[in-house]
Design a protein around this motif. Sequence first.
Motif, mmCIF file in Angstrom:
data_model
loop_
_atom_site.group_PDB
_atom_site.id
_atom_site.type_symbol
_atom_site.label_atom_id
_atom_site.label_comp_id
_atom_site.label_asym_id
_atom_site.label_seq_id
_atom_site.Cartn_x
_atom_site.Cartn_y
_atom_site.Cartn_z
ATOM 1 N N GLY A 62 -1.459 -8.741 10.809
ATOM 2 C CA GLY A 62 -0.776 -9.440 9.731
ATOM 3 C C GLY A 62 -1.495 -10.721 9.351
ATOM 4 O O GLY A 62 -2.570 -11.045 9.868
ATOM 5 N N LEU A 63 -0.893 -11.477 8.442
ATOM 6 C CA LEU A 63 -1.507 -12.723 7.977
ATOM 7 C C LEU A 63 -1.513 -13.772 9.090
ATOM 8 O O LEU A 63 -2.538 -14.405 9.355
ATOM 9 C CB LEU A 63 -0.752 -13.245 6.750
ATOM 10 N N THR A 76 -2.196 -15.024 0.882
ATOM 11 C CA THR A 76 -2.246 -13.789 0.105
ATOM 12 C C THR A 76 -1.241 -13.919 -1.029
ATOM 13 O O THR A 76 -0.055 -14.197 -0.794
ATOM 14 C CB THR A 76 -1.934 -12.543 0.964
ATOM 15 N N LYS A 77 -1.735 -13.777 -2.276
ATOM 16 C CA LYS A 77 -0.873 -13.966 -3.452
ATOM 17 C C LYS A 77 -0.012 -12.735 -3.728
ATOM 18 O O LYS A 77 0.984 -12.818 -4.421
ATOM 19 C CB LYS A 77 -1.738 -14.294 -4.675
ATOM 20 N N ASP A 78 -0.428 -11.575 -3.206
ATOM 21 C CA ASP A 78 0.354 -10.342 -3.379
ATOM 22 C C ASP A 78 0.359 -9.615 -2.039
ATOM 23 O O ASP A 78 -0.462 -8.745 -1.774
ATOM 24 C CB ASP A 78 -0.252 -9.463 -4.469
ATOM 25 N N TYR A 79 1.290 -10.015 -1.187
ATOM 26 C CA TYR A 79 1.314 -9.551 0.198
ATOM 27 C C TYR A 79 1.347 -8.027 0.289
ATOM 28 O O TYR A 79 0.614 -7.418 1.068
ATOM 29 C CB TYR A 79 2.538 -10.149 0.918
ATOM 30 N N SER A 81 0.246 -5.589 -1.521
ATOM 31 C CA SER A 81 -0.932 -4.808 -1.867
ATOM 32 C C SER A 81 -2.224 -5.340 -1.254
ATOM 33 O O SER A 81 -3.300 -4.798 -1.506
ATOM 34 C CB SER A 81 -1.092 -4.762 -3.393
ATOM 35 N N SER A 82 -2.136 -6.399 -0.444
ATOM 36 C CA SER A 82 -3.335 -6.996 0.122
ATOM 37 C C SER A 82 -4.047 -6.028 1.058
ATOM 38 O O SER A 82 -3.423 -5.382 1.902
ATOM 39 C CB SER A 82 -2.984 -8.275 0.892
ATOM 40 N N GLN A 83 -5.364 -5.946 0.903
ATOM 41 C CA GLN A 83 -6.177 -5.096 1.770
ATOM 42 C C GLN A 83 -6.916 -5.916 2.826
ATOM 43 O O GLN A 83 -7.710 -5.364 3.591
ATOM 44 C CB GLN A 83 -7.185 -4.310 0.921
ATOM 45 N N GLY A 97 11.829 -10.031 0.729
ATOM 46 C CA GLY A 97 11.471 -10.194 -0.668
ATOM 47 C C GLY A 97 10.276 -11.104 -0.885
ATOM 48 O O GLY A 97 10.078 -11.634 -1.986
ATOM 49 N N VAL A 98 9.456 -11.296 0.163
ATOM 50 C CA VAL A 98 8.300 -12.170 0.067
ATOM 51 C C VAL A 98 7.164 -11.447 -0.654
ATOM 52 O O VAL A 98 6.784 -10.340 -0.272
ATOM 53 C CB VAL A 98 7.825 -12.613 1.465
ATOM 54 N N ALA A 99 6.622 -12.087 -1.683
ATOM 55 C CA ALA A 99 5.480 -11.515 -2.390
ATOM 56 C C ALA A 99 4.204 -12.285 -2.078
ATOM 57 O O ALA A 99 3.145 -11.692 -1.881
ATOM 58 C CB ALA A 99 5.736 -11.520 -3.893
ATOM 59 N N SER A 100 4.295 -13.621 -2.016
ATOM 60 C CA SER A 100 3.146 -14.469 -1.699
ATOM 61 C C SER A 100 3.409 -15.178 -0.382
ATOM 62 O O SER A 100 4.531 -15.623 -0.124
ATOM 63 C CB SER A 100 2.912 -15.506 -2.794
#
Length: 296
Positions: A62-63, A76-79, A81-83, A97-100
């Motif tokens: 993970g991050l 990560t601005k788009d969690y 879809s992050s590769q 509901g976290v996106a960034s």
Amino acid sequence: MDDPHPPTEQVLVQRAVDRVAESTGFSLSFAGFVTEHEIQVSAFAGTRTRSLMGLRVREARGLGGLVMLEGRPRITKDYGSSQKITHDYDRAVLGEGVASLFAVPVPLGGRVHAVLYGGAHGLTSPETLATGPVLRIAQELATEFRVHDLLVREFNRLGMILPAEQRAEASRAGEASPELSSYALEEIRASYAELRGIRARVEDAQLRGRIQQLGDRLAALAVEDGAPVDPGVLLSPRERDVLSWASIGHTNAQISRTLGLRENTVKSYLSTAMNKLNTRTRYAAVSTARRLHIIP
């Protein structure tokens, strides 16, 4: 006397998490301590669900796991879809509901001691997600950890300092206040000087104030209850910083490096302190300042 013991690290982390959620562009925040190559998330602010409760993040996963491994911030601005990260924790993070997501390491003693996260519900413009404020909060938290660690060593590990309540009780009973061992007293003086050095390098006024209070409480342990203090001598914060380091045997050059000052500036502060204390040498100034309880 107020309780001299520092707040727990959990309290410090919760304060930092609250500040991220309240004063930055991130709508939620959470954090956890690193133990056994794992972040155990234990502080939350701004969350809408219980999805992140009990989250444990393994190193390199993970991050946060990357931050723990690399010791540097990551975003990560788009969690979803992050590769660049593994998605072991999608259920918890996306469930909130976290996106960034932004994660920052908080060091102590040369290792990552905790990880502080800032998150945004839903996709957010890059301008909104300013990372600078979160970085500053993480830096201040690292300083608080350092102060906390220093005080815990004094109050707990050494085990030589009699609780203030017992000393006050002895005073009320008309008994002599138990004296500290010479070793304990020197440890208090060294730690007081270190706190002054930390305070001198902190920019945040509120944090400087908290460090000042902790230093004063620590110094009070070296003073007998009811001992008089001379209100007529008022040293500036810098004069007290310099004198506290001089009191434990540091040279002007060492004080200069510790406080980030020019050596001539250190000499100037010592000179003005000596004048205010009506003394001719640094050693006499230290002795007088201790007698007046200006320094421990």
